[in-house]
Enzyme design. Sequence first.
Site, PDB file in Angstrom:
ATOM      1  N   HIS A  56      36.336  38.008  41.948  1.00 59.32           N
ATOM      2  CA  HIS A  56      35.105  38.273  41.195  1.00 59.32           C
ATOM      3  C   HIS A  56      35.034  37.499  39.878  1.00 59.32           C
ATOM      4  O   HIS A  56      34.022  37.557  39.188  1.00 59.32           O
ATOM      5  CB  HIS A  56      35.025  39.771  40.912  1.00 59.32           C
ATOM      6  CG  HIS A  56      36.148  40.215  40.015  1.00 59.32           C
ATOM      7  ND1 HIS A  56      37.467  40.201  40.418  1.00 59.32           N
ATOM      8  CD2 HIS A  56      36.148  40.617  38.730  1.00 59.32           C
ATOM      9  CE1 HIS A  56      38.224  40.602  39.414  1.00 59.32           C
ATOM     10  NE2 HIS A  56      37.457  40.867  38.382  1.00 59.32           N
ATOM     11  N   ASP A  57      36.111  36.809  39.496  1.00 59.72           N
ATOM     12  CA  ASP A  57      36.118  36.022  38.255  1.00 59.72           C
ATOM     13  C   ASP A  57      35.951  34.528  38.523  1.00 59.72           C
ATOM     14  O   ASP A  57      36.086  33.720  37.599  1.00 59.72           O
ATOM     15  CB  ASP A  57      37.459  36.204  37.518  1.00 59.72           C
ATOM     16  CG  ASP A  57      37.627  37.593  36.934  1.00 59.72           C
ATOM     17  OD1 ASP A  57      36.603  38.265  36.689  1.00 59.72           O
ATOM     18  OD2 ASP A  57      38.790  37.995  36.726  1.00 59.72           O
ATOM     19  N   ASP A  77      41.616  48.954  41.453  1.00 63.63           N
ATOM     20  CA  ASP A  77      41.879  48.123  40.282  1.00 63.63           C
ATOM     21  C   ASP A  77      42.435  49.041  39.189  1.00 63.63           C
ATOM     22  O   ASP A  77      41.840  50.080  38.896  1.00 63.63           O
ATOM     23  CB  ASP A  77      40.558  47.495  39.810  1.00 63.63           C
ATOM     24  CG  ASP A  77      40.687  46.028  39.501  1.00 63.63           C
ATOM     25  OD1 ASP A  77      41.454  45.704  38.576  1.00 63.63           O
ATOM     26  OD2 ASP A  77      40.027  45.213  40.172  1.00 63.63           O
ATOM     27  N   ASP A  80      45.111  44.832  36.509  1.00 63.68           N
ATOM     28  CA  ASP A  80      44.359  43.924  35.639  1.00 63.68           C
ATOM     29  C   ASP A  80      45.203  43.473  34.455  1.00 63.68           C
ATOM     30  O   ASP A  80      45.899  44.277  33.848  1.00 63.68           O
ATOM     31  CB  ASP A  80      43.121  44.698  35.133  1.00 63.68           C
ATOM     32  CG  ASP A  80      42.102  43.812  34.453  1.00 63.68           C
ATOM     33  OD1 ASP A  80      41.539  42.942  35.120  1.00 63.68           O
ATOM     34  OD2 ASP A  80      41.873  44.005  33.243  1.00 63.68           O
ATOM     35  N   GLU A 100      47.687  40.778  37.832  1.00 65.61           N
ATOM     36  CA  GLU A 100      46.959  39.571  37.424  1.00 65.61           C
ATOM     37  C   GLU A 100      47.705  38.945  36.259  1.00 65.61           C
ATOM     38  O   GLU A 100      47.963  39.612  35.260  1.00 65.61           O
ATOM     39  CB  GLU A 100      45.541  39.982  37.010  1.00 65.61           C
ATOM     40  CG  GLU A 100      44.629  38.798  36.843  1.00 65.61           C
ATOM     41  CD  GLU A 100      43.462  39.113  35.919  1.00 65.61           C
ATOM     42  OE1 GLU A 100      42.443  38.432  36.024  1.00 65.61           O
ATOM     43  OE2 GLU A 100      43.577  40.029  35.094  1.00 65.61           O
TER      44      GLU A 100
END
Length: 575
Positions: free
Chosen positions: A339-340, A101, A207, A263
Site C-alpha cells: 500500500h506504500d 498490521d 509497522d 517493516e
Amino acid sequence: MTVTERKWWKDGVVYQIYPASFKDSNGDGIGDLNGIISELDYIRSIGVDTIWICPMYDSPQVDMGYDISDYENVYPPYGTVQDMERLIAETHARGMRIILDLVVNHTSDQHAWFQESRSSKTNPKRDWYIWRPARYVNGVRKPPNNWLGNFGGSVWQWDELTQEYYLHLFCPEQPDLNWENEETRKAIYKSAMEFWLERGVDGFRVDTVNMYSKGEMGDAPITDEGSEWQFAGFQYCNGPRMTEFLGEMNEILEKYDAMTVGECPHTPDPARVVKYVSAKEKQLNMVFQFDVVDIGQGPYKFQTTPRDYTLPQFKSAISRTQSIIHDTDAWTTVFLENHDQARSITRFGSDAPEHRIPSGKMLALMCCALSGTLFIYQGQELGMTNFPMEWDMSEYKDVDSTNYYKMVAARTNNSEEALKAAKASLQHLARDHARVPLSWSTGPYNGFSPADTKAQPWMRPLPDAEHCNAKQQQSDKASVLAFWKRMLQTRRDHNDLLVHGNYADLDPENKDLYIFSKTWRGQKAVAVCNFTDSAKALALPEAVANSKRELLVSSVDGCEEGKLAAYEGRIYLLA
Ligand code: TEU
Ligand code: CA
C-alpha cells in the site's frame, strides 16, 4: 549449508488487503470487513494461504489508519470487533490464516494515552510519549534537533498547553510512543497484540519495527543545504535497545505460534537485517527490506524522474534480499508492491496497452521463482497499473503526496516547471496508485460499490476496468490472474527449489535480461526474464547453455526456442 527448520509461514503466500479499497458492501464508498468476507473464496482461489489486513482499527484516518486511536476497536465505516471475529473465523474455515498490521511505534494524537500524556507535565502517562523542552537559538524557539520527518517538516511538534515539543516521526497527528518506559511497553503488548491474538489472529505485519529504540537524539548531518530539516533515518532506526524490545515481544508471540514480518526501512546493511531475522536471535520471522522498492527514488523519495534506475541496479537490490538466507538460519520475503508503493507493472514492467499483460505475467513468474515468503498486494494479481497522468492533483489523497507537492510549491515559489516535474514523479511513485478501488468488474464503480450506490468511492476508480477486472479474468485463461494461479501452483510443485533454494544472479551486468539460478541439493532451475519491450535472443551463460534443460514454464504461449518475446519470462529445469 545451514539446514533451517520448515515453518508454515515460510511456504506461505500472503495476500495483502487494504480495507478502504478492497470491496464496499454497503455503498458508502468505503471498503469494509463485510466486503472482505464476501470475497474470501475469490482470494482463496488465487492460491494464497494467508491474508494480511492493513489497519482496520479505530482512527481519525490522517494516515489511513496508521494513526490508531483505539487498538481494541474497529473504524466504524469498516465494521465492528464482531465483524473482525467473523472475518477471522471465515478465513480459518477456508483453511487460510490471517495476520493484522501492528502499528505501535506511534498512536494517533486522539488515542486516550496521548490525550492524558499531553494534559500536564505531571500526568502519570506524560512519559509514555517523547517530550522535550525547546532549544533557544538567539532567543528564537527551536525544536530539540534538526530531524526531518517521513512526511516532510520537523519531527517535533510544539504543544502550547505544556510548553514542550513531542516527537512524531510521521505526521504531527502520529506521536511516537516512548518504548523506554516499561509500563508503556506492557500496555502496548496487552492492547495492541494480546487483544487480537486472543481472538485468533495468526500473526502480525509489524509497522516501522526498527524505530522503537531511537539512537542518540543529536542533530543529523546536513545533506540538504536548502532545508532546516535533515534526513535522520540512520539515527532513529535500529537503536541500541531494539534487540531487547523485540525479544520481549517475541516471548508473547511464541506462546501463540504467531508469525511476524517486520517493516525495516533505512537498513541497507545486510548484517543488521540478518540479526533481525536469524532464527536463533528470536526477534522477527522475516522483514520487508526496502532495497527493491526504493529503486529509482530520489533523496526526497519523489525528487526524481520516472524510471531513474537501471536493470542491473534492480537485480542487485533483489540479490541483496535473497542473499540474507544464504548459509544462515534467516528468512526473507519477496514482494514488489504494497500500500506504500506504486504499481509494479508501471515501475518495473510497462503499462503500455500491448505490454501490460505480458509484463505483469513476467513479473509474476519472477516473484514465484524467488526464495522467501511471497507477498501479493490486492490488484497485483490482476495486473492493475498506476492511474493516468491526466488525473488532476486533487485525485491524490495521500498526505505523503500532498505534503511533497506543497513543499515543492513553497520551495520554488510555485514554479510551473517544478510542479509539473513533481506531478510527473507522483504519477510514477505515489502511494495513491495502490489505494484506488479494486477493479472487480465493468459495472458502475468497477464493481467496488453496489450498483445502486449514491456515494462516490473515496478514491476514483481506474478508467481501464474494461481491460482489467477480476470478473473477466476469472474466466480468461490468458489473463494475468490465470497466470498467477498457474505460477503459484508451480511454486508449490517445486517448493524446495523455488521457495527455499539458493539464489544466484548469473549475469548481473546484463541490461536487458534477468537470468538467475536456484539450486537445492542437486536440483537446479534457471529463470530468464526479458525486461525490454522487444524480442531478445535467449543468451544463456555458457554453463547453462551447455547443460540439458527442460522448459518448466513460459509466460508466453508457444514460445520460441532461441528467442524471448518482449517481457517474456521462463523457468527451465536443468538436468
Ligand atoms: O511505513 C513506514 C515507512 O517508513 C515508509 O514506507 C513510508 O511509507 C514512507 O517513508 C513514506 O514516504 C509505514 C506504513 O506502511 C505506512 O503506510 C505509514 O504511513 C507509516 O508506516 C506510518 O505508520
Ligand atoms: Ca462500506
